[in-house]
Scaffold this active site. Sequence first.
Site, PDB file in Angstrom:
ATOM      1  N   ALA A  69       0.865  -1.180   0.000  1.00  8.48           N
ATOM      2  CA  ALA A  69       0.000   0.000   0.000  1.00  8.48           C
ATOM      3  C   ALA A  69       0.901   1.230   0.000  1.00  8.48           C
ATOM      4  CB  ALA A  69      -0.902  -0.024   1.229  1.00  8.48           C
ATOM      5  N   GLY A 112       0.637  -4.938   0.804  1.00 13.69           N
ATOM      6  CA  GLY A 112      -0.531  -4.961  -0.077  1.00 13.69           C
ATOM      7  C   GLY A 112      -0.248  -5.650  -1.403  1.00 13.69           C
ATOM      8  N   GLU A 115      -0.742  -9.183  -0.722  1.00 16.33           N
ATOM      9  CA  GLU A 115      -2.181  -9.375  -0.490  1.00 16.33           C
ATOM     10  C   GLU A 115      -2.963  -9.341  -1.803  1.00 16.33           C
ATOM     11  OE1 GLU A 115      -1.903  -6.228   2.460  1.00 16.33           O
ATOM     12  OE2 GLU A 115      -2.876  -7.526   3.908  1.00 16.33           O
ATOM     13  N   GLU A 135       4.514  -5.045   7.216  1.00 16.98           N
ATOM     14  CA  GLU A 135       3.812  -3.922   7.853  1.00 16.98           C
ATOM     15  C   GLU A 135       4.282  -3.665   9.280  1.00 16.98           C
ATOM     16  OE1 GLU A 135       2.351  -6.335   6.111  1.00 16.98           O
ATOM     17  OE2 GLU A 135       0.915  -5.463   4.704  1.00 16.98           O
TER      18      GLU A 135
HETATM   19  N1  CO8 Z   1       4.599   3.179  -0.705  1.00 19.56           N
HETATM   20  C1  CO8 Z   1       5.014   4.341  -1.260  1.00 19.56           C
HETATM   21  N2  CO8 Z   1       6.162   4.451  -1.957  1.00 19.56           N
HETATM   22  C2  CO8 Z   1       6.929   3.341  -2.064  1.00 19.56           C
HETATM   23  C3  CO8 Z   1       6.564   2.115  -1.493  1.00 19.56           C
HETATM   24  C4  CO8 Z   1       5.333   2.061  -0.787  1.00 19.56           C
HETATM   25  N3  CO8 Z   1       4.870   0.928  -0.250  1.00 19.56           N
HETATM   26  N4  CO8 Z   1       7.528   1.210  -1.746  1.00 19.56           N
HETATM   27  C5  CO8 Z   1       8.469   1.847  -2.475  1.00 19.56           C
HETATM   28  N5  CO8 Z   1       8.111   3.136  -2.661  1.00 19.56           N
HETATM   29  C6  CO8 Z   1       8.859   4.172  -3.389  1.00 19.56           C
HETATM   30  C7  CO8 Z   1      10.033   4.660  -2.581  1.00 19.56           C
HETATM   31  O1  CO8 Z   1       9.638   5.631  -1.643  1.00 19.56           O
HETATM   32  C8  CO8 Z   1      10.929   5.230  -3.681  1.00 19.56           C
HETATM   33  O2  CO8 Z   1      10.416   6.484  -4.050  1.00 19.56           O
HETATM   34  P1  CO8 Z   1      11.456   7.733  -4.264  1.00 19.56           P
HETATM   35  O3  CO8 Z   1      12.341   7.291  -5.394  1.00 19.56           O
HETATM   36  O4  CO8 Z   1      10.546   8.867  -4.619  1.00 19.56           O
HETATM   37  O5  CO8 Z   1      12.178   7.884  -2.974  1.00 19.56           O
HETATM   38  C9  CO8 Z   1      10.669   4.285  -4.858  1.00 19.56           C
HETATM   39  O6  CO8 Z   1       9.429   3.625  -4.567  1.00 19.56           O
HETATM   40  C10 CO8 Z   1      11.730   3.213  -5.005  1.00 19.56           C
HETATM   41  O7  CO8 Z   1      11.874   2.551  -3.749  1.00 19.56           O
HETATM   42  P2  CO8 Z   1      13.295   2.315  -3.042  1.00 19.56           P
HETATM   43  O8  CO8 Z   1      14.239   3.423  -3.388  1.00 19.56           O
HETATM   44  O9  CO8 Z   1      13.037   2.065  -1.589  1.00 19.56           O
HETATM   45  O10 CO8 Z   1      13.754   0.988  -3.794  1.00 19.56           O
HETATM   46  P3  CO8 Z   1      14.698  -0.158  -3.227  1.00 19.56           P
HETATM   47  O11 CO8 Z   1      14.970  -1.045  -4.382  1.00 19.56           O
HETATM   48  O12 CO8 Z   1      15.859   0.420  -2.488  1.00 19.56           O
HETATM   49  O13 CO8 Z   1      13.814  -0.957  -2.140  1.00 19.56           O
HETATM   50  C11 CO8 Z   1      11.805  -2.046  -1.318  1.00 19.56           C
HETATM   51  C12 CO8 Z   1      12.660  -1.672  -2.558  1.00 19.56           C
HETATM   52  C13 CO8 Z   1      12.559  -3.041  -0.445  1.00 19.56           C
HETATM   53  C14 CO8 Z   1      10.525  -2.690  -1.854  1.00 19.56           C
HETATM   54  C15 CO8 Z   1      11.486  -0.766  -0.508  1.00 19.56           C
HETATM   55  O14 CO8 Z   1      10.985   0.221  -1.381  1.00 19.56           O
HETATM   56  C16 CO8 Z   1      10.450  -0.988   0.582  1.00 19.56           C
HETATM   57  O15 CO8 Z   1      10.769  -1.516   1.641  1.00 19.56           O
HETATM   58  N6  CO8 Z   1       9.181  -0.559   0.353  1.00 19.56           N
HETATM   59  C17 CO8 Z   1       8.133  -0.628   1.341  1.00 19.56           C
HETATM   60  C18 CO8 Z   1       7.627  -2.034   1.483  1.00 19.56           C
HETATM   61  C19 CO8 Z   1       6.538  -2.068   2.531  1.00 19.56           C
HETATM   62  O16 CO8 Z   1       6.750  -1.793   3.696  1.00 19.56           O
HETATM   63  N7  CO8 Z   1       5.327  -2.445   2.118  1.00 19.56           N
HETATM   64  C20 CO8 Z   1       4.205  -2.536   3.000  1.00 19.56           C
HETATM   65  C21 CO8 Z   1       3.410  -1.278   2.958  1.00 19.56           C
HETATM   66  S1  CO8 Z   1       2.060  -1.297   4.106  1.00 19.56           S
HETATM   67  C22 CO8 Z   1       0.847  -2.244   3.392  1.00 19.56           C
HETATM   68  O17 CO8 Z   1       0.998  -2.661   2.317  1.00 19.56           O
HETATM   69  C23 CO8 Z   1      -0.440  -2.568   4.091  1.00 19.56           C
HETATM   70  C24 CO8 Z   1      -0.691  -1.624   5.143  1.00 19.56           C
HETATM   71  C25 CO8 Z   1      -1.896  -2.015   5.914  1.00 19.56           C
HETATM   72  C26 CO8 Z   1      -2.228  -0.890   6.817  1.00 19.56           C
HETATM   73  C27 CO8 Z   1      -3.611  -1.035   7.331  1.00 19.56           C
HETATM   74  C28 CO8 Z   1      -4.115   0.314   7.780  1.00 19.56           C
HETATM   75  C29 CO8 Z   1      -5.598   0.328   7.991  1.00 19.56           C
END
Ligand code: CO8
Length: 261
Positions: A69, A112, A115, A135
């Site tokens: 997400a 997500g 999921e 998460e």
């Molecule tokens: N959301 C927003 N932006 C993202 C996300 C994300 N989930 N993942 C990556 N991006 C963006 C980064 O911010 C970056 O943007 P920018 O270049 O502008 O800084 C771009 O994508 C590239 O990402 P990275 O530079 O981090 O790329 P890497 O190759 O170094 O790393 C990873 C890749 C390992 C995938 C890393 O990006 C990462 O850890 N991402 C987040 C993964 C994560 O935590 N996902 C879970 C999100 S929460 C969810 O899905 C459910 C939430 C449920 C909540 C319930 C509430 C009611």
Amino acid sequence: MTEYETILVSRPSQAPRVALITLNRPKALNALNRQLMLELVGAVTELDRDPDVGAVVITGSERAFAAGADIREMQPQGFPGVYVDDLFREWDRLADVRIPLVAAVAGHALGGGCELAMLCDILLAADNATFGQPEIRLGVIPGIGGSQRLTRAVGKAKAMDLVLTGRTMGVEEAERSGLVSRIVPLADLLDEALKTAATIAGYSSPVVSMAKEAVNRSYETTLAEGIRFERRVFHSIFATADQKEGMAAFVEKRAADFTHS
Ligand code: CO8
């Protein structure tokens, strides 16, 4: 066909009766924001009603199916807002469609993204795919069914390990655990997914949907009820033209020509 900004919808010529949806927010690794959720759910719902489409493939990029997400979009939100909006509720509509969904997953399928892949019916994964529910690292828990669907897919021991530590698992482990239907070399992923979808789309659409419904019923009911449900559906299929055609074709030693009726 409706125009979208965060997804691409196409009808690949090599796969009759198949629609391909490509998640298209490459700069954010296909992070699932509200717009993408609404567009994807809208597109799938529309395809579900299209008699010329018998299966849908959902894919991302080689680097990311979806990295979860959209964290930037969620970060400023508070409880009343997410509660009143019922954040992520729309995703449930993907679980209700009758048309089979084939996920073609390469790269990150996290949070997500994992999921969404689990909301699909068949999960083909490239050899570079990784899965996880990270998460907990963000101070939240899975919010699009991860704690439930992952547990049903891989069992409590593995689901707890992934959800509580936030670790990522590679594709071999994901297949061994029952999350992934098949591993495919990255270069062949899309072809294989389209071929799989075309095979399904070539069968009787109503019967395919009944088969999907019967398998899904096993998640929600007891074994005895599920078997009764299956038998009733099985009996009802004898009212279709496609049952007559499928069995006649076998007896006459020819290919079946299903009319989806
Ligand atoms: N959301 C927003 N932006 C993202 C996300 C994300 N989930 N993942 C990556 N991006 C963006 C980064 O911010 C970056 O943007 P920018 O270049 O502008 O800084 C771009 O994508 C590239 O990402 P990275 O530079 O981090 O790329 P890497 O190759 O170094 O790393 C990873 C890749 C390992 C995938 C890393 O990006 C990462 O850890 N991402 C987040 C993964 C994560 O935590 N996902 C879970 C999100 S929460 C969810 O899905 C459910 C939430 C449920 C909540 C319930 C509430 C009611």
